[in-house]
Design a protein around this motif. Sequence first.
Motif, PDB file in Angstrom:
ATOM      1  N   ALA A  99       0.857  -1.190   0.000  1.00 14.85           N
ATOM      2  CA  ALA A  99       0.000   0.000   0.000  1.00 14.85           C
ATOM      3  C   ALA A  99       0.889   1.235   0.000  1.00 14.85           C
ATOM      4  O   ALA A  99       1.511   1.570   1.013  1.00 14.85           O
ATOM      5  N   LEU A 100       0.951   1.917  -1.130  1.00 16.05           N
ATOM      6  CA  LEU A 100       1.845   3.066  -1.266  1.00 16.05           C
ATOM      7  C   LEU A 100       1.264   4.327  -0.636  1.00 16.05           C
ATOM      8  O   LEU A 100       1.993   5.130  -0.044  1.00 16.05           O
ATOM      9  N   PHE A 101      -0.035   4.509  -0.751  1.00 11.89           N
ATOM     10  CA  PHE A 101      -0.663   5.709  -0.190  1.00 11.89           C
ATOM     11  C   PHE A 101      -2.056   5.343   0.307  1.00 11.89           C
ATOM     12  O   PHE A 101      -2.853   4.761  -0.429  1.00 11.89           O
ATOM     13  N   THR A 102      -2.322   5.672   1.575  1.00 13.81           N
ATOM     14  CA  THR A 102      -3.629   5.367   2.174  1.00 13.81           C
ATOM     15  C   THR A 102      -4.263   6.604   2.792  1.00 13.81           C
ATOM     16  O   THR A 102      -5.047   6.509   3.731  1.00 13.81           O
ATOM     17  N   GLY A 103      -3.884   7.756   2.270  1.00 18.02           N
ATOM     18  CA  GLY A 103      -4.458   8.974   2.838  1.00 18.02           C
ATOM     19  C   GLY A 103      -3.957   9.265   4.236  1.00 18.02           C
ATOM     20  O   GLY A 103      -4.727   9.722   5.084  1.00 18.02           O
ATOM     21  N   TYR A 104      -2.718   8.970   4.538  1.00 14.39           N
ATOM     22  CA  TYR A 104      -2.093   9.205   5.848  1.00 14.39           C
ATOM     23  C   TYR A 104      -2.679   8.321   6.953  1.00 14.39           C
ATOM     24  O   TYR A 104      -2.415   8.546   8.135  1.00 14.39           O
ATOM     25  N   GLU A 105      -3.461   7.322   6.579  1.00  9.23           N
ATOM     26  CA  GLU A 105      -4.062   6.448   7.587  1.00  9.23           C
ATOM     27  C   GLU A 105      -3.001   5.649   8.329  1.00  9.23           C
ATOM     28  O   GLU A 105      -3.024   5.552   9.563  1.00  9.23           O
ATOM     29  N   HIS A 106      -2.062   5.071   7.601  1.00  5.55           N
ATOM     30  CA  HIS A 106      -1.031   4.265   8.238  1.00  5.55           C
ATOM     31  C   HIS A 106      -0.127   5.107   9.133  1.00  5.55           C
ATOM     32  O   HIS A 106       0.302   4.663  10.205  1.00  5.55           O
ATOM     33  N   SER A 108      -0.982   7.792  10.815  1.00  2.00           N
ATOM     34  CA  SER A 108      -1.727   8.099  12.042  1.00  2.00           C
ATOM     35  C   SER A 108      -1.866   6.866  12.926  1.00  2.00           C
ATOM     36  O   SER A 108      -1.777   6.955  14.156  1.00  2.00           O
ATOM     37  N   GLN A 109      -2.084   5.710  12.314  1.00  2.00           N
ATOM     38  CA  GLN A 109      -2.191   4.486  13.111  1.00  2.00           C
ATOM     39  C   GLN A 109      -0.876   4.165  13.813  1.00  2.00           C
ATOM     40  O   GLN A 109      -0.869   3.732  14.972  1.00  2.00           O
ATOM     41  N   LYS A 110       0.229   4.376  13.129  1.00  7.68           N
ATOM     42  CA  LYS A 110       1.538   4.173  13.755  1.00  7.68           C
ATOM     43  C   LYS A 110       1.721   5.119  14.939  1.00  7.68           C
ATOM     44  O   LYS A 110       2.217   4.730  16.006  1.00  7.68           O
ATOM     45  N   ALA A 259      -6.935  11.258  19.819  1.00  5.73           N
ATOM     46  CA  ALA A 259      -8.189  11.678  19.188  1.00  5.73           C
ATOM     47  C   ALA A 259      -7.917  12.478  17.918  1.00  5.73           C
ATOM     48  O   ALA A 259      -8.638  12.347  16.915  1.00  5.73           O
ATOM     49  N   ALA A 260      -6.869  13.297  17.938  1.00  5.51           N
ATOM     50  CA  ALA A 260      -6.510  14.057  16.738  1.00  5.51           C
ATOM     51  C   ALA A 260      -6.058  13.127  15.617  1.00  5.51           C
ATOM     52  O   ALA A 260      -6.406  13.329  14.439  1.00  5.51           O
ATOM     53  N   GLU A 261      -5.298  12.086  15.970  1.00  8.16           N
ATOM     54  CA  GLU A 261      -4.869  11.121  14.954  1.00  8.16           C
ATOM     55  C   GLU A 261      -6.055  10.315  14.427  1.00  8.16           C
ATOM     56  O   GLU A 261      -6.114   9.987  13.234  1.00  8.16           O
ATOM     57  N   ALA A 262      -7.002  10.000  15.316  1.00  5.28           N
ATOM     58  CA  ALA A 262      -8.199   9.284  14.869  1.00  5.28           C
ATOM     59  C   ALA A 262      -9.013  10.137  13.902  1.00  5.28           C
ATOM     60  O   ALA A 262      -9.611   9.618  12.942  1.00  5.28           O
ATOM     61  N   ALA A 263      -9.031  11.450  14.122  1.00  2.79           N
ATOM     62  CA  ALA A 263      -9.722  12.344  13.191  1.00  2.79           C
ATOM     63  C   ALA A 263      -9.027  12.355  11.829  1.00  2.79           C
ATOM     64  O   ALA A 263      -9.686  12.413  10.776  1.00  2.79           O
ATOM     65  N   LYS A 264      -7.699  12.275  11.830  1.00  2.72           N
ATOM     66  CA  LYS A 264      -6.971  12.205  10.561  1.00  2.72           C
ATOM     67  C   LYS A 264      -7.294  10.914   9.813  1.00  2.72           C
ATOM     68  O   LYS A 264      -7.419  10.913   8.583  1.00  2.72           O
TER      69      LYS A 264
END
Length: 437
Positions: A99-106, A108-110, A259-264
């Motif tokens: 997965a090269l790009f996931t919309g910054y999801e990975h 934020s999860q990290k 919570a801020a990362e979850a919003a991202k």
Amino acid sequence: MLIVFATLTLLQIEHPVQERTLTLEKAIKLALERNPAIHIQTRQVERADIEKKLGDGLRLPTLSSSASSSFRSSDGRLSQGAGHAEAWGNTFALDLSWALFTGYEHTSQKQIFELSHRLQSEVLVTEIENLIYQVSAAFFDIVKQKNMLGVSEENLEVSRERLQKARLRQELGQSSNTELLDAEVAFQNDEAVTAGRIETLENSYSTLKALLFLEPEEQLRVMGTIPVFEDLPDLGVLLTEIESRHPQLKQLDLNRQMAAEAAKIAKSGYYPRLSLNSGLSYNLNNNDFRGLSGDKHYRLGSVGLVMSYSLYDGHRRKVNLATAKINEIQVQTRYSQALNQLKLNVSNLYKQLKLQKKRLDLQVQTEQRTRQYLTLQKERFQMGTIDSLAFRDAQLRLSRASQALIAIKHQHALTYLNLMKSSGRLRAWNENQQLLK
């Protein structure tokens, strides 16, 4: 017979229960070693540290392999004639997905995994500070009750001497029955008070044993006094450093960041996805028909770049983003409320500590003067210049002054512990106390 008798005698001997001597530092250390909540939370910190590796793996590709084998056998009549056919097939495959790009999801999860580890560490600090406070309060309560018992025993001894003198004076005809009766009532009252103090002290020991996870029958001997805290940190420093020291505020701050990362992550649902997929397979086939066999080998490789975008998902992205934003605001509000409440508590405790110190200094002087007054009245009573009622009054004055001094010292110590706990300095205070030993 002699051996049997000796054996039975040894079995009947009860081993004496060993007495454990405890200082405040030893009690806190023992509680930290034996408390299961501390052990459980320590494992939680270790678990969160391991889970951080999951965050590192989110941005790495995944590689998988597979293998399959098949066999087919058939008998039939064809245009060429009747015959038996068999076929073997083996396939080996290797697949790579990234997965090269996931919309910054990975990303934020990290970050959430790392924040979760820090959060569990702060929860452990909270558990430690709560335990330090509970053990210290229980320890000081035992010291208080021991001092109260000492005052009661001192009163009882004075009442016993007074009763003996009253009986002697009555025998000599120098006192009335009323004076003797008053001395007997005072002695019995002091006996009852002393018995009550012993019971209260035993209850205090039971509380400390429960915190230390000791057996009920184990005997404790507490060594220590209730300290008087002379030097206080500056109130401005306490209020300024509370955000960087208090574990509860640190937890709320970490929750705020999570919570801020979850919003991202929720917002990343509106971004496209880009992934790289590749595969390599190797096939080996063997066919056998009417004694004629043939092998087929071939390889197949593929590489693909895939971009996807969700056009419509039934408003799930919109709902998830709105919920994440609301949660972020709620966490921020809880943080602000907790900060204001802690600052208010620290200010109030600081003022209480100052006032208690003044009361303590005055009570020390009062106790000294009432003790001198009792000594003077005792001499007068022995010389017969005052009656036993005046002597009893002096005794009660000293008892009240001594008990008030013990109570204010205990209250002063608990207020100081509360101040250290509310300002996030309790663990540092405990470590500093151990370094001074």
